[in-house]
Motif scaffolding. Structure first.
Motif, PDB file in Angstrom:
ATOM      1  N   PRO A  68       0.825  -1.199   0.000  1.00  0.00           N
ATOM      2  CA  PRO A  68       0.000   0.000   0.000  1.00  0.00           C
ATOM      3  C   PRO A  68       0.856   1.243   0.000  1.00  0.00           C
ATOM      4  O   PRO A  68       2.015   1.234   0.420  1.00  0.00           O
ATOM      5  N   ALA A  69       0.273   2.362  -0.448  1.00  0.00           N
ATOM      6  CA  ALA A  69       0.985   3.627  -0.449  1.00  0.00           C
ATOM      7  C   ALA A  69       1.258   4.050   0.980  1.00  0.00           C
ATOM      8  O   ALA A  69       0.459   3.842   1.877  1.00  0.00           O
ATOM      9  N   ARG A  70       2.398   4.670   1.185  1.00  0.00           N
ATOM     10  CA  ARG A  70       2.765   5.103   2.517  1.00  0.00           C
ATOM     11  C   ARG A  70       1.950   6.330   2.906  1.00  0.00           C
ATOM     12  O   ARG A  70       1.568   7.133   2.085  1.00  0.00           O
ATOM     13  N   THR A  71       1.740   6.499   4.205  1.00  0.00           N
ATOM     14  CA  THR A  71       1.037   7.665   4.697  1.00  0.00           C
ATOM     15  C   THR A  71       2.007   8.819   4.810  1.00  0.00           C
ATOM     16  O   THR A  71       3.217   8.673   4.612  1.00  0.00           O
ATOM     17  N   SER A  72       1.490   9.979   5.151  1.00  0.00           N
ATOM     18  CA  SER A  72       2.344  11.133   5.323  1.00  0.00           C
ATOM     19  C   SER A  72       3.280  10.914   6.498  1.00  0.00           C
ATOM     20  O   SER A  72       2.925  10.236   7.465  1.00  0.00           O
ATOM     21  N   PRO A  73       4.490  11.484   6.457  1.00  0.00           N
ATOM     22  CA  PRO A  73       5.424  11.299   7.569  1.00  0.00           C
ATOM     23  C   PRO A  73       4.825  11.768   8.874  1.00  0.00           C
ATOM     24  O   PRO A  73       4.097  12.748   8.936  1.00  0.00           O
ATOM     25  N   GLY A 145      16.925  -7.145  -1.652  1.00  0.00           N
ATOM     26  CA  GLY A 145      17.068  -6.990  -0.217  1.00  0.00           C
ATOM     27  C   GLY A 145      18.366  -6.306   0.159  1.00  0.00           C
ATOM     28  O   GLY A 145      18.420  -5.514   1.104  1.00  0.00           O
ATOM     29  N   GLY A 146      19.414  -6.606  -0.601  1.00  0.00           N
ATOM     30  CA  GLY A 146      20.699  -5.969  -0.333  1.00  0.00           C
ATOM     31  C   GLY A 146      20.660  -4.468  -0.543  1.00  0.00           C
ATOM     32  O   GLY A 146      21.197  -3.693   0.263  1.00  0.00           O
ATOM     33  N   GLN A 147      20.020  -4.032  -1.619  1.00  0.00           N
ATOM     34  CA  GLN A 147      19.901  -2.606  -1.886  1.00  0.00           C
ATOM     35  C   GLN A 147      19.056  -1.914  -0.822  1.00  0.00           C
ATOM     36  O   GLN A 147      19.366  -0.802  -0.392  1.00  0.00           O
ATOM     37  N   GLN A 148      17.978  -2.566  -0.427  1.00  0.00           N
ATOM     38  CA  GLN A 148      17.147  -1.986   0.613  1.00  0.00           C
ATOM     39  C   GLN A 148      17.926  -1.844   1.914  1.00  0.00           C
ATOM     40  O   GLN A 148      17.816  -0.832   2.613  1.00  0.00           O
ATOM     41  N   TRP A 149      18.720  -2.874   2.234  1.00  0.00           N
ATOM     42  CA  TRP A 149      19.498  -2.825   3.456  1.00  0.00           C
ATOM     43  C   TRP A 149      20.518  -1.694   3.428  1.00  0.00           C
ATOM     44  O   TRP A 149      20.718  -0.996   4.432  1.00  0.00           O
ATOM     45  N   LEU A 150      21.182  -1.486   2.305  1.00  0.00           N
ATOM     46  CA  LEU A 150      22.163  -0.405   2.194  1.00  0.00           C
ATOM     47  C   LEU A 150      21.506   0.956   2.419  1.00  0.00           C
ATOM     48  O   LEU A 150      22.071   1.832   3.085  1.00  0.00           O
ATOM     49  N   SER A 151      20.300   1.115   1.877  1.00  0.00           N
ATOM     50  CA  SER A 151      19.576   2.375   2.070  1.00  0.00           C
ATOM     51  C   SER A 151      19.227   2.586   3.536  1.00  0.00           C
ATOM     52  O   SER A 151      19.397   3.683   4.081  1.00  0.00           O
ATOM     53  N   TRP A 152      18.763   1.529   4.183  1.00  0.00           N
ATOM     54  CA  TRP A 152      18.432   1.640   5.607  1.00  0.00           C
ATOM     55  C   TRP A 152      19.679   1.902   6.441  1.00  0.00           C
ATOM     56  O   TRP A 152      19.652   2.701   7.378  1.00  0.00           O
ATOM     57  N   ARG A 153      20.772   1.217   6.117  1.00  0.00           N
ATOM     58  CA  ARG A 153      21.994   1.365   6.904  1.00  0.00           C
ATOM     59  C   ARG A 153      22.545   2.785   6.798  1.00  0.00           C
ATOM     60  O   ARG A 153      23.009   3.360   7.799  1.00  0.00           O
ATOM     61  N   ASP A 154      22.491   3.355   5.598  1.00  0.00           N
ATOM     62  CA  ASP A 154      22.979   4.722   5.420  1.00  0.00           C
ATOM     63  C   ASP A 154      22.197   5.711   6.272  1.00  0.00           C
ATOM     64  O   ASP A 154      22.755   6.697   6.766  1.00  0.00           O
ATOM     65  N   ARG A 155      20.909   5.443   6.458  1.00  0.00           N
ATOM     66  CA  ARG A 155      20.052   6.359   7.227  1.00  0.00           C
ATOM     67  C   ARG A 155      19.810   5.869   8.659  1.00  0.00           C
ATOM     68  O   ARG A 155      19.079   6.488   9.402  1.00  0.00           O
ATOM     69  N   GLN A 156      20.426   4.724   9.005  1.00  0.00           N
ATOM     70  CA  GLN A 156      20.281   4.128  10.335  1.00  0.00           C
ATOM     71  C   GLN A 156      18.805   3.974  10.703  1.00  0.00           C
ATOM     72  O   GLN A 156      18.323   4.455  11.725  1.00  0.00           O
ATOM     73  N   VAL A 157      18.109   3.254   9.847  1.00  0.00           N
ATOM     74  CA  VAL A 157      16.659   3.098   9.990  1.00  0.00           C
ATOM     75  C   VAL A 157      16.318   1.919  10.895  1.00  0.00           C
ATOM     76  O   VAL A 157      16.910   0.845  10.792  1.00  0.00           O
ATOM     77  N   LYS A 194      17.673  10.475  11.556  1.00  0.00           N
ATOM     78  CA  LYS A 194      17.321  11.882  11.358  1.00  0.00           C
ATOM     79  C   LYS A 194      16.129  11.965  10.411  1.00  0.00           C
ATOM     80  O   LYS A 194      16.047  11.209   9.457  1.00  0.00           O
ATOM     81  N   GLY A 195      15.262  12.891  10.689  1.00  0.00           N
ATOM     82  CA  GLY A 195      14.102  13.049   9.817  1.00  0.00           C
ATOM     83  C   GLY A 195      12.856  12.394  10.397  1.00  0.00           C
ATOM     84  O   GLY A 195      12.873  11.847  11.510  1.00  0.00           O
TER      85      GLY A 195
END
Length: 224
Positions: A68-73, A145-157, A194-195
């Motif tokens: 589903p589409a994400r909601t507003s932050p 999954g690897g690409q998703q993980w790199l994105s999360w790791r960069d932003r410490q999600v 952050k964010g």
């Protein structure tokens, strides 16, 4: 089963929209008619009926393959489960489905926490059995999954899960003493260091079996 649910939900949304539109038009017509009749009555009359505008809330459940589409932050994600409908599933089945989904869909890319996207699968294996448990322990998520993980790791999600509802999927057989299907609808919250956090409502279909020790475990993820 999730795809069937999605098709039925889209059809139900259209039907609900038509019913709501018809209800609004009917309410307007009644209001105009009562207004005309009221104009012909003495001004001191207090017999004009009062009407209340109808309200409707529609909830959409998309399939796992089409998230589903994400909601507003939002600034602060809610972690409180909100079960609004009774489930036809036995409590042990619901508990097993909740535990599996929470482990399977949660991730933590903050320093010193998970080391890869597949850590969630390893945790979920504790709530699975048979070939699925083995796959979760050994299978890798691949490039996506690897690409998703790199994105999360960069932003410490940190990705957290709040289960909203556990129910029997449409068209699934009734649960027996040995096996059951379940559909888990959950809210996934991604919170970076952050964010603002982002939320999305998702679902997964599960097949569970009761083991010799009486505990229920997930043995299959239909259509996943």
């Amino acid at each position: 089963m999730p795809k069937t649910d999605a098709a039925r939900t889209r059809a139900q949304r259209g039907t609900i929209a038509l019913f709501v539109a018809a209800a609004v038009l009917a309410a307007v017509g009644v209001t105009l008619l009562l207004g005309l009749r009221g104009a012909e009555r003495p001004t001191g009359s207090d017999s004009t009926p009062r009407t209340a505008a109808p309200s409707a809330t529609a909830t959409g459940n998309d399939s796992v393959s089409a998230r589903p589409a994400r909601t507003s932050p939002v600034a602060e994600p809610s972690e409180s489960p909100a079960v609004s409908e009774p489930s036809s599933l036995p409590t042990p089945v619901q508990e097993a489905a909740r535990a599996f989904t929470t482990a399977w869909a949660s991730h933590d890319a903050r320093p010193g926490r998970d080391t890869s996207f597949d850590d969630a699968s390893r945790r979920a294996a504790a709530y699975a059995a048979g070939g699925l448990a083995e796959d979760l322990r050994t299978h890798t998520s691949g490039s996506a999954g690897g690409q998703q993980w790199l994105s999360w790791r960069d932003r410490q999600v940190q990705v957290t899960v709040t289960v909203l509802r556990v129910s029997l999927p449409d068209g699934a057989p009734a649960p027996s003493e040995e096996s059951s299907f379940a559909r888990v609808i959950y809210k996934r919250t991604e919170m970076p260091a952050k964010g603002s956090a982002t939320e999305s409502e998702e679902q997964v279909a599960l097949k569970l079996r009761r083991g010799a020790d009486g505990s229920w475990r997930v043995v299959e993820l239909p259509n996943v």
